[in-house]
Design an enzyme around this catalytic site. Sequence first.
Site, PDB file in Angstrom:
ATOM      1  N   PRO A  11      73.209  18.206  40.711  1.00 48.90           N
ATOM      2  CA  PRO A  11      73.053  16.965  40.231  1.00 48.90           C
ATOM      3  C   PRO A  11      74.002  16.203  39.686  1.00 48.90           C
ATOM      4  CG  PRO A  11      72.799  19.182  38.846  1.00 48.90           C
ATOM      5  CD  PRO A  11      73.241  19.543  40.194  1.00 48.90           C
ATOM      6  N   ASN A  12      73.447  14.898  39.905  1.00 53.12           N
ATOM      7  CA  ASN A  12      74.129  13.510  39.330  1.00 53.12           C
ATOM      8  C   ASN A  12      75.378  13.423  40.236  1.00 53.12           C
ATOM      9  OD1 ASN A  12      72.587  13.248  36.820  1.00 53.12           O
ATOM     10  ND2 ASN A  12      73.665  15.322  36.369  1.00 53.12           N
ATOM     11  N   ARG A  19      79.374   6.871  38.205  1.00 46.23           N
ATOM     12  CA  ARG A  19      79.218   7.787  37.099  1.00 46.23           C
ATOM     13  C   ARG A  19      80.479   8.252  36.399  1.00 46.23           C
ATOM     14  NH1 ARG A  19      78.506  14.278  38.122  1.00 46.23           N
ATOM     15  NH2 ARG A  19      78.142  14.708  35.758  1.00 46.23           N
ATOM     16  N   TYR A  24      85.355  11.132  37.274  1.00 45.54           N
ATOM     17  CA  TYR A  24      85.264  11.572  38.539  1.00 45.54           C
ATOM     18  C   TYR A  24      85.669  10.586  39.769  1.00 45.54           C
ATOM     19  CZ  TYR A  24      82.120  14.623  35.977  1.00 45.54           C
ATOM     20  OH  TYR A  24      81.761  15.391  35.221  1.00 45.54           O
ATOM     21  N   ASN A  74      79.608  22.422  45.169  1.00 44.95           N
ATOM     22  CA  ASN A  74      80.012  21.817  43.754  1.00 44.95           C
ATOM     23  C   ASN A  74      78.586  21.810  43.077  1.00 44.95           C
ATOM     24  OD1 ASN A  74      80.473  20.328  41.466  1.00 44.95           O
ATOM     25  ND2 ASN A  74      81.546  18.587  42.395  1.00 44.95           N
ATOM     26  N   ALA A  77      76.609  20.659  36.912  1.00 42.75           N
ATOM     27  CA  ALA A  77      76.235  21.106  35.753  1.00 42.75           C
ATOM     28  C   ALA A  77      75.414  22.246  35.632  1.00 42.75           C
ATOM     29  CB  ALA A  77      75.130  19.986  35.019  1.00 42.75           C
ATOM     30  N   ASP A  87      72.913  34.161  41.900  1.00 40.48           N
ATOM     31  CA  ASP A  87      71.855  35.248  42.811  1.00 40.48           C
ATOM     32  C   ASP A  87      71.807  34.931  44.148  1.00 40.48           C
ATOM     33  OD1 ASP A  87      70.053  36.385  39.918  1.00 40.48           O
ATOM     34  OD2 ASP A  87      71.859  36.851  40.325  1.00 40.48           O
ATOM     35  N   GLU A  98      83.985  27.487  45.395  1.00 38.78           N
ATOM     36  CA  GLU A  98      83.326  26.699  44.289  1.00 38.78           C
ATOM     37  C   GLU A  98      84.288  25.533  44.253  1.00 38.78           C
ATOM     38  OE1 GLU A  98      83.054  27.095  39.445  1.00 38.78           O
ATOM     39  OE2 GLU A  98      83.210  28.737  40.658  1.00 38.78           O
ATOM     40  N   HIS A 100      85.234  21.505  42.152  1.00 41.35           N
ATOM     41  CA  HIS A 100      84.882  20.684  41.150  1.00 41.35           C
ATOM     42  C   HIS A 100      85.676  19.608  40.967  1.00 41.35           C
ATOM     43  CE1 HIS A 100      82.192  23.825  39.157  1.00 41.35           C
ATOM     44  NE2 HIS A 100      82.992  24.713  39.197  1.00 41.35           N
ATOM     45  N   ARG A 107      88.507  20.609  30.121  1.00 42.94           N
ATOM     46  CA  ARG A 107      87.274  19.972  29.350  1.00 42.94           C
ATOM     47  C   ARG A 107      86.814  20.815  28.272  1.00 42.94           C
ATOM     48  NH1 ARG A 107      83.787  17.359  33.845  1.00 42.94           N
ATOM     49  NH2 ARG A 107      82.894  16.109  31.955  1.00 42.94           N
TER      50      ARG A 107
HETATM   51  C1  DHK Z   1      80.484  17.819  38.089  1.00 43.90           C
HETATM   52  C2  DHK Z   1      79.750  17.651  37.052  1.00 43.90           C
HETATM   53  O1  DHK Z   1      78.626  17.124  37.306  1.00 43.90           O
HETATM   54  C3  DHK Z   1      79.847  18.522  35.635  1.00 43.90           C
HETATM   55  O2  DHK Z   1      78.658  18.980  35.324  1.00 43.90           O
HETATM   56  C4  DHK Z   1      80.614  19.664  35.844  1.00 43.90           C
HETATM   57  C5  DHK Z   1      81.848  18.753  38.132  1.00 43.90           C
HETATM   58  C6  DHK Z   1      81.856  19.224  36.617  1.00 43.90           C
HETATM   59  C7  DHK Z   1      82.897  18.230  38.778  1.00 43.90           C
HETATM   60  O3  DHK Z   1      83.987  18.240  38.351  1.00 43.90           O
HETATM   61  O4  DHK Z   1      82.893  17.952  39.925  1.00 43.90           O
HETATM   62  O5  DHK Z   1      81.186  19.998  34.833  1.00 43.90           O
END
Ligand code: DHK
Length: 145
Positions: A11-12, A19, A24, A74, A77, A87, A98, A100, A107
């Site tokens: 998400p996002n 953002r 980011y 990734n 959230a 699962d 994984e 990020h 953080r």
């Molecule tokens: C991206 C997000 O949207 C956050 O909710 C995570 C992650 C971190 C990132 O660092 O790519 O916590």
Amino acid sequence: MNKLIYVLNGPNLNRLGQREPEIYGRTTLAEVERMCREAGSGLSIEFRQSNREYELIDWVHEAIDEGAAGIIINPAAFTFTSMAIMDALKMFPGPIIELHISNIHKREPIYHRSYVSPVATAVIAGLGPKGYPSAVCAMRDLIEG
Ligand code: DHK
């Protein structure tokens, strides 16, 4: 036949570039996809993003059914909330990275406990958007040995 890897984004992340750029960066998700495809030459890459938890789960199932060699995810959230994604990943037979963009461990405490890390082969965090091509290179090593 090229080895197939899935690069899944939660998400996002469709808002990457606009953002919270201080966290980011200014690179867009389209640019990130381009970097992954460059680093992944010779591999088949399915690059996806969704704000829906069930869709990410469906794509993990699809990766299993398609016999994908690896998954880079990734979960954004959902990392800190989704046992369902954990699962689903448990059922994937290949390596899972994984990823990020930010260093989640640097953080606030809500970002410290990942549901995905216990089922991941490796975790990359804090390299910014460049973490994606790094993950593709690492995945290539894992699947090509
Ligand atoms: C991206 C997000 O949207 C956050 O909710 C995570 C992650 C971190 C990132 O660092 O790519 O916590």
